[in-house]
Design an enzyme around this catalytic site. Structure first.
Site, PDB file in Angstrom:
ATOM      1  N   GLU A 218      16.277  51.883  66.708  1.00  0.00           N
ATOM      2  CA  GLU A 218      16.608  52.425  65.377  1.00  0.00           C
ATOM      3  C   GLU A 218      16.977  51.295  64.419  1.00  0.00           C
ATOM      4  O   GLU A 218      16.486  51.219  63.289  1.00  0.00           O
ATOM      5  CB  GLU A 218      17.802  53.388  65.462  1.00  0.00           C
ATOM      6  CG  GLU A 218      17.528  54.695  66.163  1.00  0.00           C
ATOM      7  CD  GLU A 218      17.796  54.636  67.658  1.00  0.00           C
ATOM      8  OE1 GLU A 218      17.729  53.529  68.263  1.00  0.00           O
ATOM      9  OE2 GLU A 218      18.076  55.701  68.239  1.00  0.00           O
ATOM     10  N   GLY A 273      30.344  48.185  72.663  1.00  0.00           N
ATOM     11  CA  GLY A 273      29.905  48.589  71.321  1.00  0.00           C
ATOM     12  C   GLY A 273      30.902  49.524  70.644  1.00  0.00           C
ATOM     13  O   GLY A 273      31.257  49.343  69.478  1.00  0.00           O
ATOM     14  N   ARG A 274      31.376  50.521  71.372  1.00  0.00           N
ATOM     15  CA  ARG A 274      32.275  51.505  70.753  1.00  0.00           C
ATOM     16  C   ARG A 274      33.693  50.968  70.581  1.00  0.00           C
ATOM     17  O   ARG A 274      34.553  51.665  70.062  1.00  0.00           O
ATOM     18  CB  ARG A 274      32.245  52.807  71.553  1.00  0.00           C
ATOM     19  CG  ARG A 274      32.513  52.642  73.034  1.00  0.00           C
ATOM     20  CD  ARG A 274      32.101  53.891  73.819  1.00  0.00           C
ATOM     21  NE  ARG A 274      32.175  53.718  75.261  1.00  0.00           N
ATOM     22  CZ  ARG A 274      31.193  53.267  76.020  1.00  0.00           C
ATOM     23  NH1 ARG A 274      30.054  52.886  75.477  1.00  0.00           N
ATOM     24  NH2 ARG A 274      31.342  53.162  77.337  1.00  0.00           N
ATOM     25  N   GLU A 359      31.363  58.849  75.042  1.00  0.00           N
ATOM     26  CA  GLU A 359      30.487  57.856  75.674  1.00  0.00           C
ATOM     27  C   GLU A 359      31.256  57.079  76.748  1.00  0.00           C
ATOM     28  O   GLU A 359      30.677  56.610  77.717  1.00  0.00           O
ATOM     29  CB  GLU A 359      29.893  56.899  74.627  1.00  0.00           C
ATOM     30  CG  GLU A 359      28.657  56.176  75.136  1.00  0.00           C
ATOM     31  CD  GLU A 359      27.943  55.354  74.075  1.00  0.00           C
ATOM     32  OE1 GLU A 359      28.530  54.377  73.595  1.00  0.00           O
ATOM     33  OE2 GLU A 359      26.795  55.676  73.730  1.00  0.00           O
ATOM     34  N   LYS A 510      16.025  57.247  75.924  1.00  0.00           N
ATOM     35  CA  LYS A 510      15.431  56.094  75.226  1.00  0.00           C
ATOM     36  C   LYS A 510      14.095  55.727  75.852  1.00  0.00           C
ATOM     37  O   LYS A 510      13.106  55.498  75.159  1.00  0.00           O
ATOM     38  CB  LYS A 510      16.347  54.868  75.362  1.00  0.00           C
ATOM     39  CG  LYS A 510      17.506  54.809  74.421  1.00  0.00           C
ATOM     40  CD  LYS A 510      18.123  53.406  74.529  1.00  0.00           C
ATOM     41  CE  LYS A 510      19.558  53.403  74.062  1.00  0.00           C
ATOM     42  NZ  LYS A 510      20.249  52.149  74.349  1.00  0.00           N
TER      43      LYS A 510
HETATM   44  O1  LIG Z   1      24.918  47.567  68.958  1.00  0.00           O
HETATM   45  P1  LIG Z   1      23.664  47.987  69.659  1.00  0.00           P
HETATM   46  O2  LIG Z   1      23.309  47.078  70.788  1.00  0.00           O
HETATM   47  O3  LIG Z   1      22.547  48.134  68.671  1.00  0.00           O
HETATM   48  O4  LIG Z   1      23.927  49.401  70.291  1.00  0.00           O
HETATM   49  C1  LIG Z   1      24.162  50.523  69.513  1.00  0.00           C
HETATM   50  C2  LIG Z   1      24.551  51.712  70.367  1.00  0.00           C
HETATM   51  O5  LIG Z   1      23.439  52.158  71.092  1.00  0.00           O
HETATM   52  C3  LIG Z   1      23.444  52.361  72.480  1.00  0.00           C
HETATM   53  O6  LIG Z   1      22.476  53.298  72.798  1.00  0.00           O
HETATM   54  C4  LIG Z   1      24.763  52.725  73.107  1.00  0.00           C
HETATM   55  O7  LIG Z   1      24.766  54.035  73.603  1.00  0.00           O
HETATM   56  C5  LIG Z   1      25.951  52.552  72.209  1.00  0.00           C
HETATM   57  O8  LIG Z   1      27.060  52.285  73.011  1.00  0.00           O
HETATM   58  C6  LIG Z   1      25.756  51.444  71.227  1.00  0.00           C
HETATM   59  O9  LIG Z   1      26.905  51.324  70.415  1.00  0.00           O
END
Ligand SMILES: O=P(O)(O)OC[C@H]1O[C@H](O)[C@H](O)[C@@H](O)[C@@H]1O
Length: 546
Positions: A218, A273-274, A359, A510
């Site tokens: 995305e 990430g979170r 998550e 995905k």
């Molecule tokens: O920061 P990125 O690597 O683009 O990831 C963005 C997001 O997508 C993933 O699918 C995970 O589920 C998330 O935990 C993450 O925050």
């Protein structure tokens, strides 16, 4: 190192059995009676840290419940778990990584080692680079390719690279530089980026491409579109340098995308990430509120970190929230948890918490891969008050499902409209009172409710809630609030014994999407999915624009 929740199944330990027995004795006791029995309950079942006040008295608990829940936390080794996280142990066992979002707000003189290397100097070096960059943009020194001042900042990211910065920007807009316009683009749905950019001058726009992995489809799709539009507008590939910066833990992919590593702000694999809003992922936020306010947010989070690490569990705000959540999820069988900020600025807080909580703890096996014997993360949801009152609160008051709630209120507003503020807070307090105490048939009758309507107009009450009061919504208190919920999630994950720091559950969809994408774009009739998926793909292929 001991792993989350030790090695014995959670339901086989005496602390769990004691809670089961206690639940049987307490399940039918009404909050009305609990309050009647103890005139000081509303003051005693509270906890406070550095201005953050938690009233947990409107929960279906007694002091004994708290003692038993604390005993559960002790039995599951929560104290060791907290120390393990704070000292850089690899508590993310399935990915063999340390979990150190707390290092992002550690003071300069702290030392936290991962594989023998102190990570604190790296954290502060990036913070300083971010600060210098933010100042250059805010002062108008960093210019677009044609020499124009940057007026717009567009953060492109998704999940943890979007929800935190967006939520915090919305919360702290009163602190933002009004000469800059901020947009947050996440969805691969082209309407997101096209609407975000429609009225922006690209010559005055800076894109912050935020992605830990820099492989998220995305984000890369949106970033490629933005880059193409910039190139179309400027007619020179050299423009990318002025209009794109990256935030990532993956310099190789950043370079492969065409962003100069000089324009990259780094974070590390030990930041989930979170859990990354306090890392360079907060760059867009720092551009908005400035480095000093950003550091105040880190200081607020640090204050909550210190509290979590040192306060006794029975007075420890994140531990209490975590334990109460376990009480409802596992003993009362509550399936959801509502977070209701009575503060419009926290409109995106529930969305942010959904990722943080669901998550992290939405797992059905423990850290060792064994099936979970009890339920884990609830569905987290919510909207700001008073809006929710005119939408879904009917169900909270009279529905058949128990929904424990966190009400969050801010005492002093940023606006001068005291009448609004009093009305807002009156509603918050009224809702928690109505949920807890309800209205009996006798009370309804005394108010003149006709007998034939009685059943519809009584409120059973006994619906639990926490009330969190914060003095003002500032970068500092937002930092506290974020860390409060981060550590609540840790508390629950550790006690349940799940790994709160992986997210394998997002992978299957995905991978399938990648396969289906090629099928959508080809005319090869061979589809080997189930009959539903095949038919959907075929229908789309027949109708899609060519
Ligand atoms: O920061 P990125 O690597 O683009 O990831 C963005 C997001 O997508 C993933 O699918 C995970 O589920 C998330 O935990 C993450 O925050």
């Amino acid at each position: 190192m001991r792993k989350a929740g030790g090695n014995v199944g959670i339901t086989s330990i005496p602390a769990w059995a004691a809670l089961e027995t206690h639940y049987q004795a307490l399940r039918d006791v009404h909050l009305r009676d609990l309050f009647a029995q103890d005139a000081r309950r509303g003051e005693s079942l509270t906890a406070e840290h550095d201005g953050i006040y938690l009233d947990f008295s409107k929960n279906r608990v007694t002091r004994r419940t708290i003692d038993l829940l604390v005993a559960l936390a002790e039995a599951r080794g929560l104290r060791d778990g907290i120390e393990a996280m704070f000292t850089g142990h690899r508590v993310n066992a399935t990915e063999d990584r340390a979990v150190l979002h707390v290092a992002l707000r550690a003071p300069r003189d702290a030392s936290i080692r991962v594989d023998g290397e102190d990570v604190v100097p790296k954290v502060h070096a990036v913070l300083e680079r971010m600060s210098r960059f933010a100042e250059r943009v805010r002062q108008g020194e960093w210019r677009g390719f044609t020499g124009q001042r940057i007026r717009n900042v567009v953060n492109i990211g998704i999940g943890g690279s979007h929800l935190g910065p967006e939520m915090a920007y919305e919360a702290l807009r009163d602190f933002a530089d009004e000469r800059l316009e901020f947009r947050f683009v996440s969805n691969v749905d082209g309407s997101d980026i096209s609407r975000a950019l429609r009225d922006l001058h690209l010559a005055q726009t800076l894109f912050v491409v935020s992605s830990k992995t820099f492989t998220t489809s995305e984000t890369l799709t949106n970033a490629r579109t933005a880059r193409q539009w910039v190139l179309d507008a400027m007619g020179d590939p050299a423009a990318v340098r002025n209009h794109f910066v990256a935030v990532s833990a993956n310099p190789t992919e950043v370079e492969a995308f065409g962003i100069d590593p000089q324009n990259m702000f780094e974070f590390w694999d030990w930041v989930g990430g979170r859990y990354s809003v306090h890392s360079a992922i907060g760059l867009s936020l720092m551009l908005a509120i400035g480095p000093e306010h950003f550091r105040a947010m880190l200081a607020g989070a640090r204050s909550m970190d210190d509290h979590f690490r040192t306060a006794p569990f029975e007075r420890n705000l994140p531990v209490l929230l975590g334990l109460l959540g376990i009480w409802y999820r596992n003993f009362f069988g509550a399936q959801t948890h509502a977070v209701l900020p009575y503060d419009q600025r926290l409109a995106r807080f529930a969305a942010y918490l959904q990722q943080l909580d669901m998550e992290s703890n939405g797992k059905s096996v423990d850290w060792a891969g064994r099936p979970m014997p009890v339920d884990t993360a609830p569905v987290v949801w919510g909207e700001p008050g008073t809006n929710g009152q005119h939408a879904f609160f009917q169900m909270l008051h009279q529905g058949t499902t128990l929904v424990p709630c966190d009400f969050i209120g801010t005492i002093e507003p940023a606006h001068g409209l005291q009448e609004h503020q009093d009305l807002l807070m009156a509603n918050l307090f009224a809702q928690t009172e109505a949920l807890a105490f309800g209205k009996t048939p006798e009370e309804a009758q005394r108010e003149g409710v006709p007998v034939e309507q009685l059943a519809h107009r009584v409120f059973a009450g006994n619906r639990p809630s926490n009330t969190l009061l914060i003095p003002r919504l500032t970068p500092y208190t937002l930092g506290q609030l974020i860390a409060l919920y981060e550590h609540k999630v840790f508390t629950q994950g550790w006690i349940w014994g799940v790994n709160s720091f992986d997210q394998w559950g997002v992978e299957l969809g995905k991978a399938l999407a990648n396969r289906i994408l090629t099928e959508l774009q080809s005319d090869d009739p061979q589809l080997a999915h189930d009959s539903s998926t095949n038919a959907l793909i075929e229908r789309y292929r027949r109708c899609r624009r060519r």
